[in-house]
Structure formats: structure tokens, C-alpha cells
Design an enzyme around this catalytic site. Sequence first.
Site, PDB file in Angstrom:
ATOM      1  N   ARG A   3     -66.105 -13.133 -43.655  1.00  0.00           N
ATOM      2  CA  ARG A   3     -66.756 -14.427 -43.671  1.00  0.00           C
ATOM      3  C   ARG A   3     -66.388 -15.188 -42.410  1.00  0.00           C
ATOM      4  NH1 ARG A   3     -70.566 -13.513 -47.422  1.00  0.00           N
ATOM      5  NH2 ARG A   3     -69.777 -13.404 -49.519  1.00  0.00           N
ATOM      6  N   GLY A  54     -75.808 -18.624 -51.978  1.00  0.00           N
ATOM      7  CA  GLY A  54     -74.799 -18.337 -50.968  1.00  0.00           C
ATOM      8  C   GLY A  54     -73.804 -17.311 -51.466  1.00  0.00           C
ATOM      9  N   CYS A  55     -72.613 -17.327 -50.908  1.00  0.00           N
ATOM     10  CA  CYS A  55     -71.574 -16.377 -51.294  1.00  0.00           C
ATOM     11  C   CYS A  55     -71.325 -16.434 -52.793  1.00  0.00           C
ATOM     12  CB  CYS A  55     -70.289 -16.692 -50.535  1.00  0.00           C
ATOM     13  SG  CYS A  55     -68.867 -15.710 -51.072  1.00  0.00           S
ATOM     14  N   PHE A  56     -71.365 -15.280 -53.448  1.00  0.00           N
ATOM     15  CA  PHE A  56     -71.213 -15.295 -54.900  1.00  0.00           C
ATOM     16  C   PHE A  56     -69.807 -15.640 -55.373  1.00  0.00           C
ATOM     17  CE2 PHE A  56     -71.766 -10.351 -54.480  1.00  0.00           C
ATOM     18  CZ  PHE A  56     -70.608 -10.242 -53.736  1.00  0.00           C
TER      19      PHE A  56
END
Length: 222
Positions: A3, A54-56
Site C-alpha cells: 500500500r 477501497g481496501c477491504f
Amino acid sequence: MSRIFPAAAVILAGSALIAITSPGGAAETAVLAPVAKTVEPVVGHRETATFAGGCFWGVEGVFSHVKGVISATSGYAGGEASTADYDSVSTGNTGHAESVRVVFDPARVNYADLLRIYFSVVADPTLLNRQGPDSGTQYRSALFPTSPTQEKVARAYIAQLSAAHIYARPIVTRIEGNRRFFPAEAYHQDFMDRNPTHPYIVRNDRPKVEALKQLFPAKWKA
């Protein structure tokens, strides 16, 4: 998971804003979306819905702290089984979105309640194919209703939010229908709970959970 760590994560521009500062120093902005006018009738004690925002890691982390939520599972939705793995989805070419399947008791928390939480603290519905520091179609804002009633409620709520001009930009959240959900790899499950000091979690996801606690104290569970 790789990330990019931004100096700040900004979520939802609107009129009723609160700033949540995480221990890592990042500021998270949330807006209290209005109560939904259209609510589905309560049938049974177990229902499933899928959300992409978005990011889970963060999506799962927020819904895991909602009273009435039985389970929250990170995974992929929108594409085919053959590409439902992290490396493939990360290319942005599979049709999948990082998603979270939420199993909940509608007698305790309605689908409309979950939508309100989603649009308040989970995702910025005005960003196209990105959330926070992450970009690509796999990070799009999307809803995957599992029934015609859920779809009706979702469409009505988006229309309600749009008419109320809650956000500074148009809502681009997609309603993609009931697509098959594929659980993500084991190391993604409960990632936020198992890795509370991970830099991405501290900067981008913990503030969302803090916003949930502050904006929806009656819905909060430890």
C-alpha cells in the site's frame, strides 16, 4: 499487501463533517449521512450484503464493529472465479473489486442502516476507481445487492443523498447487482484486528472505525 501511505486520508466531503485523528497523525474526515427514507421490511434473522469501498481491510474493520453484524469477510466481487485472487485483482483488469461480504441480523441492523454507515465513514462515493491512496477499478465504490429489495433500497438511498447534496461532487457509487463473492486469501481476513499497528491501518483505516464509534454510538460494538 503493498500500500502507499499518504500524509492524510480524506473521506467524504459534506456539511456535517468531523475530523478524526489517528495515533499515526493522519486526519480522517467523515460526514453523517441522513437516515434512509426507504427501508426494507425485516424478514428472518440473517441476511447477506456485499460492499466495495477501497481496501477491504478497512471496510471489513468498520462493519465488524457494527451491532447486529454476524460476520464480515474480505474478498472479491464483480469478476470470474478464475481471477479471484489478490495478484490478479491487483492488476485492475479482472472486473473484481476488493469487497466485503457482510452477514447481519436485519432485526438488529437494517440494510439501510449499513448503507448509511457505508456512505458516512467507509467510502467516499464521489471518487471514481479510487479510495484514499489506492487507485484502480479494484478500489471502486460499489454495492452488490443480494436481492431485489436491497437493490431498491440502495437506489432509493443514493437518489436521496444526491437530492440532498450531501457531497461536494456527484456520487459515482455503482450498483452492480448480485454478483458471486469469492473470499480473499486467509492473510487478508481480520487483518485490521490482527495488525493494529500496521502503517496503512493506522493512517487509513483506524480513523474510519473511530468515526463509526463517534457518529454511530448506538450501533457500535467493541
